[in-house]
Design an enzyme around this catalytic site. Structure first.
Site, PDB file in Angstrom:
ATOM      1  CD  GLU A  88      -8.861  72.756  -1.926  1.00 22.65           C
ATOM      2  OE1 GLU A  88      -7.377  73.076  -2.232  1.00 22.65           O
ATOM      3  OE2 GLU A  88      -9.412  73.236  -1.243  1.00 22.65           O
ATOM      4  CG  HIS A 109      -8.980  71.957   3.511  1.00 21.82           C
ATOM      5  ND1 HIS A 109     -10.154  71.897   2.290  1.00 21.82           N
ATOM      6  CD2 HIS A 109      -7.866  72.480   2.964  1.00 21.82           C
ATOM      7  CE1 HIS A 109      -9.197  72.801   1.379  1.00 21.82           C
ATOM      8  NE2 HIS A 109      -8.154  72.680   2.153  1.00 21.82           N
ATOM      9  CD  GLU A 110      -5.007  72.727   5.463  1.00 22.53           C
ATOM     10  OE1 GLU A 110      -4.321  71.841   4.535  1.00 22.53           O
ATOM     11  OE2 GLU A 110      -5.353  73.538   4.460  1.00 22.53           O
ATOM     12  CG  HIS A 123      -4.402  69.507   1.260  1.00 21.40           C
ATOM     13  ND1 HIS A 123      -4.827  69.819  -0.301  1.00 21.40           N
ATOM     14  CD2 HIS A 123      -5.186  70.950   1.710  1.00 21.40           C
ATOM     15  CE1 HIS A 123      -5.590  70.583  -0.621  1.00 21.40           C
ATOM     16  NE2 HIS A 123      -5.919  71.151   0.504  1.00 21.40           N
TER      17      HIS A 123
END
Lengths: 504, 504
Positions: free
Chosen positions: A299, A269-270, A273
């Site tokens: 997101e 997830h990170e 980003h």
């Protein structure tokens, strides 16, 4: 001639202003990074003093009559600016108006309120005591309603706050968006629950040595296309990503020995980003455009890696043998198909941050409806626990045993972050719509099936990441997918995926 | 009444100024710490932009007419200030005058020169090409001579720069100081060389696993009395200490697998600096007094731990069994006496940073004489290599084979740091004088012989560390030892120590 000189001088002054704001932003980022990656706890007092000064300076540099005048001059000379400069000025004006229209006394009072409120929230959550938190929240809502009036708005006082996190977004569009989700995801969830098929994910709670988890996370970041030489990957209590510069992007995760999925999916997830921030055009360095364009688009990039890619059948099939080799004990007697199903297990939870892919957006929908009601006065703060619990039961079929696990669970409202939650759901929907466009040009399943992110990350970088804030969310979506946000693709994606997994 | 209001307002404004300067200082410290403890190299461009802004702001906050006026008002009302405030104002005035008397254009030009000069030095050192570096150094010297005139000075244009690093120090006192060293250390070194006694230290170059070195360093810091919970200990290429706050003191060391002494003694050296910063009175937090009082006194604290304590016979006897247990292979057939002698081996080296305890100050004496001559014009820049090599031969008995290992070895001059070197030698001499005072009250050998630093660190903290910059170097020395700097104690200490070790 004289006018032209005015304009040149205004541009020069504005650029100096932006440099100063950039430096303050850099310093704030570093203070935060430092404080959560190892700085001694005892340094909190000195740090607070410094952080307060720096955030005050940041305010002073942006909100002053000279900046207002410079922006006005530059707006008059918009034709003479480069494309990038025009967007820079537009962004700066937006940030300026957001704060400058609020009387300084009220602004400061609000910031003090937030500081007290966040501290109060922590205690109230621990005590599961909503009535003790109620006066803080009431004052925050009252203030935000007043601020909406100062700032000015169309149609709904919630709109300025939606626009803060997602430029161009408003109640009208979000009502349509969440209506679509309500109509399709809630019934889908009901069908899954009625089917009663049991998915085993117990093996994710066996023992996973932390150093091996870290090695896997580092390898995964490399596979995804994150350039570790232009970033820094560490551990912290709460995972996060911070783009100090496109050549200095930092991210963290958090490992638990008895939870394989938490640390690994946080990394992915990170990582999404971080890849976004890392691939921004270096020509935007130091400007207010050198970051992702909105919370929602940001997101979408974390979610596309975490859900659309990582939790896909082809990628699970590719990575499972690798994972099973590294963690042979916990995955004894587990097949690739079991691994994939466990990665996608649906289980309504009380807590948003623990939610699975399917139910996540329902948590957001609930918060959106409540924020809207609080801001327009149709929901009273004192009724909040009741409203919360009723919606939880209606959408997710479960009821919190107490307010700590219900209305008090998130820090956001205590910090005045209204309008922020919707971007989580928008991110999911954007991701599905973007993936659909990606599939028109690239064999996504083929790439994922051989663990090859190069074409995927390359495409996302070229179409989205590269532009930083040069394009707004709507422009990105239209240019990349051919139409504005359309939640049906997200619902299609979820229906297709879960119909198969749960044999509906 | 009105006058009193003026004064109250000036005090309030000045305190705001100091808060801002403190925040900029904090940010700069963090930028540095971050950059040498792991930040990606690729972030250098963004960091440079931010660092430039922050150092510019720091200058703006201090050097402006309002600060000048506020300080003037406060100086008039000195009687109404607290003791601490009076010293704060005195310090601020000193820092103000240091810069404000220099025309801003020349100041900026000088800073740009330094930036270019540091880059040029790196290349010139690599190429061992002094003529290429000469024009930079010439311009720096010319500028510093001019700045001395702007700043004003008594007796010698070198004096303002000596005072910058060691308040109250001047050429007159340092000439006496170095004369004493020249008269006693140079002959002592000659006697050692004539004696020809061979000290074996080859075992320090065997294999010392890095993790074990780190464990030993951490233990040593704890033994010394550094509170690791209020600090951060890491590794970096060049060891250093940075006191962000008394409750956030950071230090680094650097380990080499084939050099036991380098990493270990760096830890102890930096540990001395760090203990100083950590024990400053918390009441001084956030003021310009919350740091060690001068470079020389700071160095005395690093040296007293590194030389007077660590390299003492009783401490070597105490720690050797512990060290030999942890590194049994390299210390096979090494006795405690051999260990102590190796720790104190005298061997004149070309490079200052590699110098042993005895010859270190001679390297400094040479630099002091050259700086003095350059600033008063009695030494020409073009003659520097020749002057350097002649002095090296006369004091240390060795001659550099090239300028990289001679006049070009240190970064200091390229960075405009004139007046800085003497504080290293002052630190050594202060340490000996302070140790003598300490011995009058505490059984130093007894403490060291049982590895008990508590009484030693306690005494130093109470007599020196606690006061931060509240007292100047001279006040510290007189109050702690009963007299101003007296280099004879340092020479006595060295003579006694090396006479024994080398059987003179």
């Amino acid at each position: 001639m004289e006018k032209n000189q005015d304009y040149q001088q205004a541009l020069k002054r504005y650029q100096e202003t932006e440099k100063k704001i950039h430096a303050m932003h850099y310093a704030s980022s570093l203070f935060f990074w430092d404080s959560v990656t190892g700085a001694p706890k005892s340094g909190v007092e000195a740090r607070s003093m410094a952080v307060e000064v720096i955030s005050g300076l940041n305010h002073t540099f942006l909100i002053n009559p000279q900046v207002d005048e410079d922006l006005a001059i530059l707006e008059l000379h918009a034709d003479e600016l480069t494309d990038t400069q025009r967007v820079q000025i537009r962004e700066a004006r937006k940030n300026y108006n957001k704060i400058a229209k609020i009387p300084i006394g009220e602004y400061k009072k609000y910031n003090a309120l937030i500081t007290r409120s966040e501290i109060a929230w922590e205690q109230c959550k621990e005590d599961s005591d909503f009535p003790a938190f109620q006066p803080y929240l009431q004052e925050i809502i009252d203030t935000l309603r007043r601020f909406s009036d100062y700032r000015g708005y169309r149609d709904h006082p919630y709109n300025p706050y939606l626009d803060d996190y997602e430029e161009g977004m408003d109640v009208k569009q979000l009502d349509v968006f969440f209506d679509a989700l309500r109509k399709r995801i809630v019934p889908l969830l009901h069908r899954i629950r009625e089917k009663g098929k049991v998915v085993d994910s117990g093996f994710f709670q066996r023992k996973f040595p932390l150093p091996d988890q870290e090695t896997l996370s580092v390898d995964m970041l490399k596979w995804m296309g994150f350039d570790l030489s232009r970033g820094w990957f560490k551990e912290s209590v709460h995972p996060f990503t911070i783009g100090i510069d496109m050549d200095d992007v930092r991210l963290t995760t958090h490992y638990y020995e008895k939870d394989f999925l938490s640390g690994f999916s946080s990394t992915v997830h990170e990582g999404g980003h971080a890849i976004y921030e890392q691939n921004i055009d270096p020509a935007l360095r130091g400007t207010n455009l050198a970051t992702g364009t909105s919370n929602g688009i940001h997101e979408s990039q974390s979610r596309i890696y975490e859900n659309n890619f990582l939790r896909s059948q082809p990628f699970c099939d590719w990575i499972y043998p690798e994972v099973a080799k590294r963690f042979s004990d916990p995955f004894k007697n587990v097949t690739s198909a079991m691994f994939y199903r466990a990665m996608n297990k649906v289980e309504p939870s009380l807590i948003r941050v623990d939610a699975d892919e399917l139910t996540y957006s329902l948590h957001i929908m609930l918060r959106y409806e409540i924020e809207q009601g609080l801001i327009d006065g149709s929901i009273r703060v004192c009724d909040l626990p009741e409203v919360w619990n009723a919606k939880m039961e209606s959408y997710l079929g479960i009821k919190p045993p107490n307010d700590a696990m219900g209305v008090l669970q998130d820090v956001h409202w205590s910090a005045g972050l209204f309008g922020y939650f919707p971007s989580y759901a928008l991110g999911n929907a954007y991701a599905a719509q973007i993936e659909r466009a990606l599939r028109r040009e690239i064999d996504v399943d083929g790439c994922l099936g051989r663990g090859d992110f190069t074409p995927l990350t390359g495409w996302l970088s070229q179409k989205i990441h590269h532009f930083g804030t040069l394009k707004n969310p709507m422009e990105i979506m239209v240019e990349v997918t051919g139409e504005p946000l359309n939640p049906q693709y997200y619902c299609d994606y979820l229906e297709k995926k879960y119909t198969r997994i749960y044999d509906l």
